[in-house]
Design a protein around this motif. Structure first.
Motif, PDB file in Angstrom:
ATOM      1  N   VAL A 156      -0.069 -11.289   7.350  1.00  0.00           N
ATOM      2  CA  VAL A 156       0.141 -10.471   6.144  1.00  0.00           C
ATOM      3  C   VAL A 156       1.595 -10.595   5.684  1.00  0.00           C
ATOM      4  N   SER A 187       7.001  -7.718  -6.731  1.00  0.00           N
ATOM      5  CA  SER A 187       5.972  -7.028  -5.943  1.00  0.00           C
ATOM      6  C   SER A 187       6.141  -5.513  -6.024  1.00  0.00           C
ATOM      7  N   MET A 207       3.065 -12.028   2.161  1.00  0.00           N
ATOM      8  CA  MET A 207       3.891 -11.255   1.230  1.00  0.00           C
ATOM      9  C   MET A 207       5.124 -12.007   0.770  1.00  0.00           C
ATOM     10  N   TYR A 218       1.649   3.893  -3.732  1.00  0.00           N
ATOM     11  CA  TYR A 218       1.130   4.716  -2.644  1.00  0.00           C
ATOM     12  C   TYR A 218       0.973   6.162  -3.094  1.00  0.00           C
ATOM     13  N   LEU A 278      -3.894  -1.330   1.998  1.00  0.00           N
ATOM     14  CA  LEU A 278      -3.256  -2.133   3.051  1.00  0.00           C
ATOM     15  C   LEU A 278      -3.025  -1.302   4.310  1.00  0.00           C
ATOM     16  N   ILE A 322       9.077  -5.636  -0.444  1.00  0.00           N
ATOM     17  CA  ILE A 322       8.357  -5.276  -1.678  1.00  0.00           C
ATOM     18  C   ILE A 322       9.403  -4.717  -2.643  1.00  0.00           C
ATOM     19  N   LEU A 337       4.578  -1.681  -4.517  1.00  0.00           N
ATOM     20  CA  LEU A 337       3.749  -0.908  -3.594  1.00  0.00           C
ATOM     21  C   LEU A 337       3.384   0.393  -4.304  1.00  0.00           C
ATOM     22  N   TYR A 367       0.362  -3.966  -3.779  1.00  0.00           N
ATOM     23  CA  TYR A 367      -0.279  -3.438  -2.573  1.00  0.00           C
ATOM     24  C   TYR A 367      -0.494  -1.953  -2.798  1.00  0.00           C
ATOM     25  N   THR A 368      -1.668  -1.437  -2.437  1.00  0.00           N
ATOM     26  CA  THR A 368      -1.858   0.012  -2.559  1.00  0.00           C
ATOM     27  C   THR A 368      -2.072   0.598  -1.166  1.00  0.00           C
ATOM     28  N   ILE A 394      -3.774  -6.349  -3.101  1.00  0.00           N
ATOM     29  CA  ILE A 394      -4.395  -5.979  -1.822  1.00  0.00           C
ATOM     30  C   ILE A 394      -4.483  -4.460  -1.807  1.00  0.00           C
ATOM     31  N   GLU A 395      -5.690  -3.947  -1.812  1.00  0.00           N
ATOM     32  CA  GLU A 395      -5.895  -2.490  -1.829  1.00  0.00           C
ATOM     33  C   GLU A 395      -5.957  -1.966  -0.402  1.00  0.00           C
TER      34      GLU A 395
END
Ligand SMILES: Nc1ncnc2c1ncn2[C@@H]1O[C@H](COP(=O)(O)OP(=O)(O)OP(=O)(O)O)[C@@H](O)[C@H]1O
Ligand SMILES: [Mg+2]
Length: 497
Positions: free
Chosen positions: A302, A228, A306, A232, A286, A340, A230, A322-323, A283-284
């Motif tokens: 959620v 996973s 995950m 950001y 988040l 993550i 992330l 995830y963004t 998932i955009e």
């Protein structure tokens, strides 16, 4: 011995009649009625057995055999003989793909035996679609297993040939329990087109490569074969484009989950169950979703999504992405170490990313204006790659003008986060006054636009302190770097790149 002429005449008459009958049967279509009658007669003297292949199993997980049968049947020549068949355009526009209509029957022949498939669809919406295999009991023992094996191999080969990456979007109306709608994924983004720090990009690429080879490793550890990420950073820094590049690189389907369309926690679980292996689950935004108090999916829903048990036990070989625009306001439970695997910061554009963009958008590797641009980046001025890309596209016919417009934007913006959009809106509202300034025809670059933008910026306090930006610009501080690098996720909780 002499054959009487009457017999010869009779033979001719019989042959003539047979010929006429054949013409009659084929020309009028009576042949089909005759075949149907013959089939009914055969059905009366044979005992058949039926095998159902439903689209979903009892836990609502997709039955892969259903998809394989569907692909296989669409490839049969006999599908053209079915009474009703749906025609679709294929991968290329001149390709036509045939799909069996609901409740239609198709015949197939295998090892000298005839089998039939019925595409059973019940009208009530709670019911799944099912393929029903009708096979003679006398043939079953001999052909059933090799026949299913044959379907498996053929459909795999067909799928491999026509493999398109798909984008699946969740829908809130569940037709036949189906929660995803799919389209062909044709995003042109690749790792080469993404402007990103060179080492980081390579590190990510090899991280994905090593993930692909790590099935045994994950299973030996007793972990699900998934990883996973992330992503950001501010808007327009390439997070979504990077996800597309990942999917293209891996050849994985993308399941883009719009959480606002999810009815509740259990709906989210079912969505996850209906995803397939070899996929990127995305998932955009988040952070925005979690801040929205009116949502129907809870935080625990959620969190379970995950890394809950369900996540580990359904399809293998997947990437979860995830963004977020920022991690500051996100519940710490989401970010807790180990949840993550990799956190990647997408910063605003620096000079090195700018050069990648100039190369991609303008085909320029070097230019006499580059030192000037570099100077502005060194003083802390920055724009997002999306903003720079927009300026370059607008001036793509003249690299010099494109670079000057970037310089102007950097010069006037300082830290230009978000201001370009405001400039654009202002210019739209001011009826696109032409300036004649330095030949720039796009209204975005007009002097009036820049001045107005300055006023607006002052007004709304958009100018941010450079020091704040600098501290945010590239988060390479490992949160918990307990030694290991990529692939050693068992020993470390997450990596921050
Ligand atoms: N790092 C980058 N490299 C190349 N192009 C980029 C980059 N960042 C943004 N772009 C371009 O800018 C546009 C917007 O980028 P994208 O949607 O990926 O940004 P984002 O970070 O997902 O933004 P948001 O947070 O608003 O969703 C895309 O057309 C993309 O081509
Ligand atoms: Mg995005």
């Amino acid at each position: 011995m002499k054959i009487p002429s009457a017999i010869i005449l009779l033979l001719f008459v019989i042959l003539g009649l047979l010929f006429l009958l054949r013409v009659l049967l084929f020309k009028t279509g009576l042949i089909y009625i005759t075949k149907k009658g013959w089939r009914s007669l055969q059905d009366c003297v044979h005992v058949y057995q039926f095998f159902k292949v439903p689209e979903f199993d009892e836990s609502m997980q997709e039955n892969h055999l259903y998809r394989q049968v569907s692909i296989y049947l669409s490839s049969l020549a006999s599908i053209e003989d079915s009474d009703f068949t749906n025609l679709f355009t294929g991968k290329k526009t001149h390709d036509i793909v045939l799909h069996l209509d609901p409740n239609q029957v198709i015949d197939d022949y295998f090892l000298g035996a005839r089998v039939s498939w019925i595409n059973e669809v019940k009208n009530d919406t709670n019911c799944c679609r099912t393929f029903v295999l009708k096979i003679r009991r006398a043939d079953k023992r001999r052909i059933l297993r090799p026949y299913l094996q044959h379907i498996h191999i053929t459909s795999d080969e067909l799928e491999q040939k026509k493999k398109d990456v798909k984008l699946h979007i969740n829908i809130d109306t569940h037709e036949h329990n189906r929660m995803w709608r799919s389209v062909t994924f044709k995003h042109p983004s690749t790792f080469d087109t993404i402007a990103m720090e060179y080492d980081l990009k390579n590190k990510l690429r090899s991280d994905l490569e090593s993930f692909l080879k790590a099935e045994q490793y994950y299973h030996r550890l007793g972990r699900a074969w998934k990883r996973s990420y992330l992503l950001y950073g501010p808007s327009g820094t390439g997070k979504s484009s990077f996800v597309a590049a990942m999917a293209n690189f891996l050849g994985y389907d993308v399941y883009d989950i719009d959480l606002s369309r999810v009815l509740d926690d259990s709906d989210l679980k079912t969505l996850l169950l209906q995803t397939t292996s070899k996929s990127v689950i995305l998932i955009e935004d988040l952070d925005r979703f979690l801040m929205d108090k009116s949502t129907r999916v809870s935080l625990s829903g959620v969190l379970n999504f995950m890394d809950g048990v369900l996540n580990a036990c359904c399809a293998d070989e997947r990437i979860m992405v995830y963004t977020m625009n920022g991690k500051d306001h996100v519940d710490p439970a989401i970010l807790r170490p180990g949840r993550i695997d990799v956190h990647i910061h997408f910063p605003l554009c620096d000079f090195s990313s700018f050069k990648t963009l100039a190369n991609n958008y303008l085909g320029v590797k070097d230019h006499k204006l580059f030192p000037q641009v570099e100077e502005f980046f060194q003083t802390g001025a920055s724009l997002s790659p999306a903003e720079i890309g927009e300026l370059m596209i607008a001036n793509r016919n003249s690299p010099g003008r494109a670079l000057r417009s970037v310089i102007t934007a950097l010069q006037t913006d300082g830290d230009g986060r978000g201001s370009l959009n405001i400039r654009k809106q202002w210019n739209d509202n001011s009826s696109r006054k032409s300036t004649g300034d330095s030949g720039e025809h796009s209204g975005i670059f007009s002097k009036e636009g820049v001045n107005a933008m300055k006023d607006i910026r002052k007004l709304y306090g958009l100018l941010r302190l450079k020091s704040t930006k600098k501290s945010e610009s590239f988060d390479r501080t490992p949160d918990r770097k307990d030694g290991q690098s990529i692939g050693g996720e068992s020993a470390q909780e997450h990596e921050s790149w």
